[in-house]
Design a protein around this motif. Structure first.
Motif, short mmCIF file in Angstrom:
data_model
loop_
_atom_site.label_atom_id
_atom_site.label_comp_id
_atom_site.label_asym_id
_atom_site.label_seq_id
_atom_site.Cartn_x
_atom_site.Cartn_y
_atom_site.Cartn_z
N LEU A 66 0.85 -1.36 -0.03
CA LEU A 66 -0.02 -0.13 -0.03
C LEU A 66 0.80 1.39 0.06
N TYR A 67 2.23 1.14 0.02
CA TYR A 67 3.24 2.38 0.30
C TYR A 67 3.85 2.56 -0.94
N CYS A 68 3.71 1.51 -1.98
CA CYS A 68 4.92 1.53 -2.95
C CYS A 68 4.31 1.93 -4.24
N GLY A 69 5.28 2.96 -4.89
CA GLY A 69 4.82 3.51 -6.15
C GLY A 69 4.76 2.61 -7.39
N LEU A 104 20.91 -6.80 -8.11
CA LEU A 104 19.98 -6.87 -9.04
C LEU A 104 18.67 -6.76 -8.50
N GLN A 105 17.93 -5.44 -8.74
CA GLN A 105 16.76 -5.43 -7.84
C GLN A 105 15.64 -5.11 -9.04
N SER A 106 14.41 -5.59 -8.35
CA SER A 106 13.39 -5.56 -9.37
C SER A 106 11.88 -5.62 -8.47
N ILE A 160 15.66 -9.05 1.32
CA ILE A 160 14.34 -9.10 1.44
C ILE A 160 13.99 -8.24 2.83
N ARG A 161 13.38 -6.97 2.45
CA ARG A 161 13.23 -6.32 3.69
C ARG A 161 11.87 -6.67 4.35
N ILE A 162 11.78 -6.62 5.76
CA ILE A 162 10.28 -7.37 6.23
C ILE A 162 9.39 -6.25 6.23
N GLU A 163 9.85 -4.88 6.11
CA GLU A 163 9.07 -3.72 6.21
C GLU A 163 8.63 -3.43 7.48
N THR A 164 8.28 -4.37 8.31
CA THR A 164 7.79 -4.09 9.55
C THR A 164 7.84 -5.54 10.23
N VAL A 203 13.50 -2.63 7.55
CA VAL A 203 12.06 -2.15 7.71
C VAL A 203 11.93 -0.44 7.09
N MET A 204 10.93 0.19 7.08
CA MET A 204 10.74 1.52 6.73
C MET A 204 10.64 2.08 8.12
N VAL A 205 10.99 3.39 8.47
CA VAL A 205 10.76 4.01 9.52
C VAL A 205 9.90 5.31 9.54
N GLY A 233 15.30 2.69 5.60
CA GLY A 233 15.04 3.96 5.28
C GLY A 233 13.86 4.35 5.82
N PRO A 234 13.62 5.79 5.63
CA PRO A 234 12.39 6.40 6.03
C PRO A 234 11.31 6.00 5.18
N TYR A 235 10.10 6.11 5.61
CA TYR A 235 8.85 5.98 4.90
C TYR A 235 8.76 7.12 4.24
N ILE A 236 8.65 7.32 2.97
CA ILE A 236 8.15 8.52 2.27
C ILE A 236 6.87 8.24 1.40
N GLU A 237 5.99 9.18 1.51
CA GLU A 237 4.66 8.97 0.76
C GLU A 237 4.91 9.01 -0.66
N ASN A 315 9.80 4.28 -9.59
CA ASN A 315 9.42 5.36 -8.62
C ASN A 315 8.79 4.70 -7.39
N LEU A 316 9.51 4.61 -6.46
CA LEU A 316 9.09 3.70 -5.17
C LEU A 316 8.37 4.82 -4.26
N TYR A 317 9.03 6.16 -4.05
CA TYR A 317 8.41 7.06 -3.49
C TYR A 317 8.50 8.32 -3.95
N ASP A 318 7.84 9.43 -3.59
CA ASP A 318 7.97 10.80 -4.26
C ASP A 318 9.52 11.36 -3.86
N1 5AD Z 1 8.88 4.94 1.01
C1 5AD Z 1 10.29 4.34 1.57
N2 5AD Z 1 10.60 3.33 1.07
C2 5AD Z 1 9.78 2.44 0.29
N3 5AD Z 1 9.96 1.37 -0.30
C3 5AD Z 1 9.10 0.97 -1.12
N4 5AD Z 1 8.15 1.87 -1.12
C4 5AD Z 1 8.58 2.90 -0.28
C5 5AD Z 1 8.06 4.21 0.25
N5 5AD Z 1 6.99 4.78 -0.06
C6 5AD Z 1 11.46 0.52 -0.07
C7 5AD Z 1 10.45 -0.65 0.60
C8 5AD Z 1 11.17 -1.86 -0.55
C9 5AD Z 1 12.38 -1.03 -0.92
C10 5AD Z 1 12.81 -1.74 -2.36
O1 5AD Z 1 11.82 0.09 -1.13
O2 5AD Z 1 11.30 -1.06 1.77
O3 5AD Z 1 11.46 -3.05 0.28
#
Ligand code: 5AD
Ligand code: FES
Length: 363
Positions: A66-69, A104-106, A160-164, A203-205, A233-237, A315-318
């Motif tokens: 739900l967070y990923c671009g 190699l990331q996808s 593999i990030r667990i994200e949380t 994880v994302m913070v 990394g920080p979560y970015i919307e 474009n994962l985040y803005d």
């Molecule tokens: N903000 C920050 N990180 C993100 N990722 C994906 N979407 C976002 C976001 N909105 C990170 C996730 C994923 C990695 C490839 O990018 O943690 O595992």
């Protein structure tokens, strides 16, 4: 008072309460935390910064986080898959520039043809680069046999990030369906480790609904899992994702940034010999974000070597950085940034996780 910051820092095995206290530290206390992390970094992993050329080879994704671009449902994302030749050229660039390793990331996809294609690519890359080259995969959850096949063909690290690490929060940031299975994700990390990979997670913070107690648990989760590498990394919307609606509940970006640095510092103190990446997302909040991460805790930098024309689509985040740059531009920038952070660019060194090396010697 036995919960003063100096007291907490005098012991390396922090409890949840200690970690929360450290995450709340400010001013002089925060300096003490950072200084302790720097000390540990200096004495255990030194000031070398290892390079991993990052090839974002496809943004096609079967998942819908739900967070990923680049989530499946974002129909605005223009999908791409680099050709085999483009991927090989990028790997060759990294090898020629003495980066000594690639990632190699996808997006997450799995199918027999994907498995075979990545397998062929790994074999070709090994042929070109030899065995003294690090190949990290960040291609999401796969069958156990696929992980094993790729390992046998020459990939040696997997992220593999667990994200949380909190199952309830996990379900708040992922759709509740079989494709987004918390237990399976954790299990993947165990499987990868058993196969013999150097294993990384993170994880994302600053996620919506995330508390300091969740973050403390995340850190203890990674410690218990005995991971070799970490990317936080920080979560970015991202405007085109469902979580964007919850943006008013988030802490400000600069607070998310600072909290991420604190997490990195605590991880360095608790997991002294692992590799920690200076994540790109840090730089989208603070221009010197990756440098600050290196100064405190990180010893891995991932210069983007994706061909320039594709980058805007990963474009994962803005405000993701390095969109307009080419691999060559990212290279000079990388060297300048590492120097600025008083790091030493470890050209030609694969930079295996010391933790992994020790773990293998003990087994
Ligand atoms: N903000 C920050 N990180 C993100 N990722 C994906 N979407 C976002 C976001 N909105 C990170 C996730 C994923 C990695 C490839 O990018 O943690 O595992
Ligand atoms: Fe692509 Fe989650 S949407 S991995």
């Amino acid at each position: 008072m036995n919960n003063t910051i100096p007291n907490i820092l005098s012991n390396n095995n922090f409890t949840v309460t200690n970690i929360i206290r450290l995450l709340k530290s400010n001013d002089g206390d925060l300096k003490l935390l950072y200084n302790r992390a720097k000390e540990v970094k200096e004495s255990i992993v030194g000031n070398k910064v290892y390079l991993r050329g990052l090839i974002e080879f496809s943004n096609i994704c079967q998942k819908d986080c739900l967070y990923c671009g680049i989530r499946k449902s974002n129909t605005n994302a223009k999908r791409y898959f680099l050709s085999d030749e483009e991927i090989i050229q990028a790997a060759k660039f990294a090898f020629d520039q003495n980066y000594a390793s690639i990632v190699l990331q996808s997006g997450e996809m799995s199918s027999p043809s994907f498995t075979e294609r990545i397998d062929r690519l790994i074999k070709r890359i090994v042929k070109i680069t030899g065995s003294e080259f690090g190949i990290t995969l960040s291609c999401g959850e796969q069958n156990d046999s696929t992980y094993a096949k790729w390992f046998n063909s020459g990939a040696n690290r997997y992220l593999i990030r667990i994200e949380t690490s909190n199952e309830e929060l996990y379900h708040k940031i992922h759709p509740r369906n079989g494709a987004h299975n918390f237990q399976k994700r954790i299990e993947s990390l165990r499987v990868l480790k058993n196969i013999g990979y150097q294993v990384g997670t993170g994880v994302m913070v600053g996620l919506p609904g995330q508390t300091l107690s969740h973050i403390a648990d995340d850190i203890l989760f990674m410690k218990a899992l005995d991971i070799d590498m970490c990317g936080i990394g920080p979560y970015i919307e991202h405007k085109e994702t469902p979580l964007f609606e919850q943006r008013s509940t988030l802490m400000p970006l600069n607070a998310r940034f600072e909290l991420t640095l604190k997490v990195l510092a605590i991880i360095r103190i608790m997991m002294k010999d692992i590799n920690i990446a200076a994540s790109t997302a840090l730089q989208s909040i603070d221009k010197l974000g990756r440098e600050k991460a290196i100064q405190v805790a990180a010893n891995v930098f991932m210069p983007n070597i994706t061909p320039q024309s594709y980058r805007k689509n990963y474009n994962l985040y803005d405000n993701k950085p390095c969109i307009a740059e080419s691999p060559v531009e990212c290279q000079s920038c990388t060297v300048a940034r590492i120097n600025l952070a008083n790091g030493k660019v470890a050209f030609g060194e694969t930079g295996d996780s010391k933790h992994y090396i020790t773990r293998k010697m003990i087994v």
